[in-house]
Design a protein around this motif. Structure first.
Motif, PDB file in Angstrom:
ATOM      1  N   MET A 131      45.071  25.903  33.588  1.00 21.91           N
ATOM      2  CA  MET A 131      45.048  27.311  33.928  1.00 21.91           C
ATOM      3  C   MET A 131      44.414  27.482  35.298  1.00 21.91           C
ATOM      4  N   ALA A 132      44.943  28.439  36.074  1.00 20.88           N
ATOM      5  CA  ALA A 132      44.382  28.780  37.373  1.00 20.88           C
ATOM      6  C   ALA A 132      44.080  30.276  37.396  1.00 20.88           C
ATOM      7  N   LEU A 133      43.156  30.669  38.257  1.00 18.66           N
ATOM      8  CA  LEU A 133      42.895  32.074  38.537  1.00 18.66           C
ATOM      9  C   LEU A 133      43.321  32.356  39.969  1.00 18.66           C
ATOM     10  N   THR A 134      44.006  33.486  40.146  1.00 20.94           N
ATOM     11  CA  THR A 134      44.508  33.875  41.455  1.00 20.94           C
ATOM     12  C   THR A 134      44.236  35.361  41.681  1.00 20.94           C
ATOM     13  N   PRO A 135      44.365  35.816  42.932  1.00 18.72           N
ATOM     14  CA  PRO A 135      44.331  37.263  43.158  1.00 18.72           C
ATOM     15  C   PRO A 135      45.501  37.905  42.416  1.00 18.72           C
ATOM     16  N   ALA A 188      51.036  44.835  42.427  1.00 15.21           N
ATOM     17  CA  ALA A 188      51.764  45.338  41.247  1.00 15.21           C
ATOM     18  C   ALA A 188      50.871  45.320  40.010  1.00 15.21           C
ATOM     19  N   LEU A 189      50.151  44.230  39.791  1.00  8.68           N
ATOM     20  CA  LEU A 189      49.271  44.150  38.630  1.00  8.68           C
ATOM     21  C   LEU A 189      48.134  45.156  38.748  1.00  8.68           C
ATOM     22  N   ALA A 190      47.573  45.285  39.939  1.00  7.20           N
ATOM     23  CA  ALA A 190      46.480  46.241  40.132  1.00  7.20           C
ATOM     24  C   ALA A 190      46.951  47.664  39.856  1.00  7.20           C
ATOM     25  N   THR A 191      48.136  47.995  40.321  1.00  9.79           N
ATOM     26  CA  THR A 191      48.683  49.330  40.076  1.00  9.79           C
ATOM     27  C   THR A 191      48.888  49.548  38.590  1.00  9.79           C
ATOM     28  N   THR A 192      49.467  48.566  37.918  1.00 12.46           N
ATOM     29  CA  THR A 192      49.702  48.674  36.481  1.00 12.46           C
ATOM     30  C   THR A 192      48.397  48.807  35.716  1.00 12.46           C
ATOM     31  N   ALA A 193      47.392  48.041  36.125  1.00 18.20           N
ATOM     32  CA  ALA A 193      46.092  48.086  35.447  1.00 18.20           C
ATOM     33  C   ALA A 193      45.307  49.349  35.804  1.00 18.20           C
ATOM     34  N   GLY A 194      45.707  50.002  36.898  1.00 17.57           N
ATOM     35  CA  GLY A 194      44.983  51.184  37.327  1.00 17.57           C
ATOM     36  C   GLY A 194      43.629  50.852  37.908  1.00 17.57           C
ATOM     37  N   LEU A 195      43.514  49.651  38.462  1.00 22.93           N
ATOM     38  CA  LEU A 195      42.245  49.188  39.027  1.00 22.93           C
ATOM     39  C   LEU A 195      42.496  48.616  40.419  1.00 22.93           C
ATOM     40  N   PRO A 196      41.492  48.622  41.280  1.00 19.81           N
ATOM     41  CA  PRO A 196      41.678  48.026  42.606  1.00 19.81           C
ATOM     42  C   PRO A 196      41.855  46.511  42.507  1.00 19.81           C
ATOM     43  N   GLU A 197      42.659  45.961  43.406  1.00 18.25           N
ATOM     44  CA  GLU A 197      42.907  44.510  43.407  1.00 18.25           C
ATOM     45  C   GLU A 197      41.619  43.707  43.420  1.00 18.25           C
ATOM     46  N   ARG A 198      40.635  44.169  44.187  1.00 15.89           N
ATOM     47  CA  ARG A 198      39.387  43.410  44.325  1.00 15.89           C
ATOM     48  C   ARG A 198      38.619  43.294  43.015  1.00 15.89           C
ATOM     49  N   SER A 199      38.975  44.116  42.006  1.00 15.17           N
ATOM     50  CA  SER A 199      38.259  44.064  40.732  1.00 15.17           C
ATOM     51  C   SER A 199      38.980  43.209  39.694  1.00 15.17           C
ATOM     52  N   LEU A 200      40.077  42.556  40.086  1.00 13.52           N
ATOM     53  CA  LEU A 200      40.873  41.787  39.131  1.00 13.52           C
ATOM     54  C   LEU A 200      41.058  40.341  39.562  1.00 13.52           C
ATOM     55  N   LEU A 201      41.253  39.495  38.601  1.00 10.82           N
ATOM     56  CA  LEU A 201      41.764  38.144  38.805  1.00 10.82           C
ATOM     57  C   LEU A 201      42.903  37.972  37.820  1.00 10.82           C
ATOM     58  N   ARG A 211      31.221  36.917  36.942  1.00 13.07           N
ATOM     59  CA  ARG A 211      30.274  36.629  38.024  1.00 13.07           C
ATOM     60  C   ARG A 211      30.806  37.108  39.372  1.00 13.07           C
ATOM     61  N   ALA A 212      32.125  37.126  39.522  1.00 11.59           N
ATOM     62  CA  ALA A 212      32.740  37.610  40.759  1.00 11.59           C
ATOM     63  C   ALA A 212      32.877  39.129  40.759  1.00 11.59           C
ATOM     64  N   GLY A 213      32.370  39.782  39.696  1.00 19.32           N
ATOM     65  CA  GLY A 213      32.433  41.232  39.609  1.00 19.32           C
ATOM     66  C   GLY A 213      33.826  41.747  39.303  1.00 19.32           C
ATOM     67  N   ARG A 214      34.633  40.936  38.619  1.00 17.13           N
ATOM     68  CA  ARG A 214      36.018  41.295  38.338  1.00 17.13           C
ATOM     69  C   ARG A 214      36.158  41.826  36.925  1.00 17.13           C
ATOM     70  N   ASP A 215      37.090  42.743  36.752  1.00 18.08           N
ATOM     71  CA  ASP A 215      37.484  43.201  35.430  1.00 18.08           C
ATOM     72  C   ASP A 215      38.197  42.023  34.766  1.00 18.08           C
ATOM     73  N   ARG A 216      38.191  41.989  33.445  1.00 26.22           N
ATOM     74  CA  ARG A 216      38.853  40.889  32.753  1.00 26.22           C
ATOM     75  C   ARG A 216      40.284  41.284  32.394  1.00 26.22           C
ATOM     76  N   SER A 217      41.157  41.338  33.369  1.00 24.70           N
ATOM     77  CA  SER A 217      42.559  41.678  33.134  1.00 24.70           C
ATOM     78  C   SER A 217      43.411  40.480  33.498  1.00 24.70           C
ATOM     79  N   TRP A 218      44.378  40.202  32.658  1.00 19.06           N
ATOM     80  CA  TRP A 218      45.174  38.993  32.815  1.00 19.06           C
ATOM     81  C   TRP A 218      46.646  39.342  32.753  1.00 19.06           C
ATOM     82  N   ARG A 219      47.460  38.484  33.257  1.00 16.38           N
ATOM     83  CA  ARG A 219      48.892  38.727  33.305  1.00 16.38           C
ATOM     84  C   ARG A 219      49.656  37.555  32.711  1.00 16.38           C
TER      85      ARG A 219
END
Length: 171
Positions: free
Chosen positions: A66-70, A74-87, A117-125
């Protein structure tokens, strides 16, 4: 079959890539994930912007990845959150011989700490939106589905190995 107690989760090292490529070939043969076999599998396993990657090993064999990426806009818009808050979870797969052993859950659990720890919401795709989430690993790990983005395009056929819609939010 390897017992869950014999599985080790760790950050992926460069030396792991040949075994990751072998495991990916087995997944591609069994599930057509990815749908098209990458010309450069090691490069495909290292997507642009990757922040971390983990493997699950059983003995000398890589049985999960598994990898984590920005997330991308599209995902940020769908999640309704800023990109910087997601991985986003990317390149998540489990070798067919290690399935139903909790490998994907181990990987997803491992990703939560760095995301927090990176201050990200826990949203996955997930990349396989056609199968209902009830039986997939992400759902078993506690993820719930959010509506997919309104793209006007039908979902792409994918592997039956998992089927969460995009994005997922872990509890």
């Amino acid at each position: 079959m390897t017992d869950t107690n014999e599985l080790t989760v760790r950050l992926r090292a460069e030396a792991d890539l040949p075994r990751c490529v072998e495991a990916l070939a087995g997944v591609q043969d069994a599930d057509r994930y990815p749908v098209d076999r990458p010309a450069d599998p090691a490069g495909w396993l290292t997507p642009h912007g990757m922040t971390d990657a983990w493997v699950v090993v059983a003995g000398a064999d890589v049985v999960g990845h598994m990898a984590l990426t920005p997330p991308g806009p599209a995902l940020a818009t769908t999640a309704g959150l800023p990109e910087r808050s997601l991985l986003a979870v990317a390149r998540l797969f489990v070798s067919p011989r290690a399935r139903r052993r909790g490998v994907a859950a181990l990987l997803l659990d491992r990703a939560i700490g760095p995301a927090q720890r990176a201050g990200r919401d826990r949203s996955w795709r997930s990349r396989r939106p056609r199968v209902p989430p009830s039986g997939c690993t992400s759902a078993r790990a506690g993820a719930t589905s959010a509506p997919p983005p309104p793209t006007g395009r039908p979902p792409t056929a994918g592997s039956p190995a998992c089927g969460c819609t995009s994005p997922l939010r872990l509890p």
